[in-house]
Scaffold this motif. Structure first.
Motif, PDB file in Angstrom:
ATOM      1  N   LYS A  60      16.976  13.463 108.530  1.00  0.00           N
ATOM      2  CA  LYS A  60      17.115  14.371 109.672  1.00  0.00           C
ATOM      3  C   LYS A  60      18.412  15.148 109.492  1.00  0.00           C
ATOM      4  CE  LYS A  60      14.616  11.399 112.873  1.00  0.00           C
ATOM      5  NZ  LYS A  60      13.359  12.069 112.850  1.00  0.00           N
ATOM      6  N   LYS A  70      20.598  23.143 115.983  1.00  0.00           N
ATOM      7  CA  LYS A  70      19.222  23.012 115.491  1.00  0.00           C
ATOM      8  C   LYS A  70      19.047  21.682 114.775  1.00  0.00           C
ATOM      9  CE  LYS A  70      18.273  27.900 114.894  1.00  0.00           C
ATOM     10  NZ  LYS A  70      17.694  28.906 114.018  1.00  0.00           N
ATOM     11  N   GLN A  72      16.251  19.473 112.183  1.00  0.00           N
ATOM     12  CA  GLN A  72      15.121  19.628 111.273  1.00  0.00           C
ATOM     13  C   GLN A  72      14.950  18.348 110.466  1.00  0.00           C
ATOM     14  OE1 GLN A  72      15.400  23.095 108.803  1.00  0.00           O
ATOM     15  NE2 GLN A  72      13.465  22.700 107.797  1.00  0.00           N
ATOM     16  N   GLU A  73      13.705  18.005 110.191  1.00  0.00           N
ATOM     17  CA  GLU A  73      13.417  16.905 109.274  1.00  0.00           C
ATOM     18  C   GLU A  73      13.186  17.506 107.900  1.00  0.00           C
ATOM     19  OE1 GLU A  73      10.491  14.141 110.601  1.00  0.00           O
ATOM     20  OE2 GLU A  73      11.362  14.033 112.607  1.00  0.00           O
ATOM     21  N   ILE A  83      16.803  23.514 103.953  1.00  0.00           N
ATOM     22  CA  ILE A  83      16.785  23.653 105.398  1.00  0.00           C
ATOM     23  C   ILE A  83      16.696  25.126 105.726  1.00  0.00           C
ATOM     24  CG2 ILE A  83      18.026  21.531 105.894  1.00  0.00           C
ATOM     25  CD1 ILE A  83      20.551  23.168 106.145  1.00  0.00           C
ATOM     26  N   ASP A  85      14.786  28.322 108.616  1.00  0.00           N
ATOM     27  CA  ASP A  85      13.715  28.721 109.523  1.00  0.00           C
ATOM     28  C   ASP A  85      12.439  29.149 108.804  1.00  0.00           C
ATOM     29  OD1 ASP A  85      15.342  28.197 111.651  1.00  0.00           O
ATOM     30  OD2 ASP A  85      16.027  30.259 111.846  1.00  0.00           O
TER      31      ASP A  85
END
Length: 86
Positions: A60, A70, A72-73, A83, A85
């Protein structure tokens, strides 16, 4: 319509340059990935990444910068992870 084809062409070329790895996902040593890293952008705004909960080849990631927070996994492969968007 020409703009649409230009966008498709540009993205096709960009994606085409990405060579997928043929190595399998394998469990990693969590101590090599867990932790926090900080830095500064050219405009002196700071950012921070925190990597936690590394289990097998999953982790994570939390990104913080100027009021943005933010989560993210990610999947870890070939000693790296991505990582973002997109």
């Amino acid at each position: 319509m020409a703009d649409l084809w230009s966008i498709i062409s540009t993205n096709y070329k960009t994606v085409g340059l990405t060579v997928p790895s043929k190595t399998p996902y394998v469990a990693v040593d969590p101590t090599l990935y867990e932790g926090g890293w900080t830095g500064k952008y050219p405009d002196n705004k700071t950012f921070k990444f925190t990597i936690s909960n590394v289990t097998g080849f999953r982790a994570k990631v939390q990104y913080q910068s100027a009021g943005t927070n933010k989560f993210q996994e990610v999947l870890i492969k070939d000693n790296s992870f991505r990582i973002g968007d997109t």
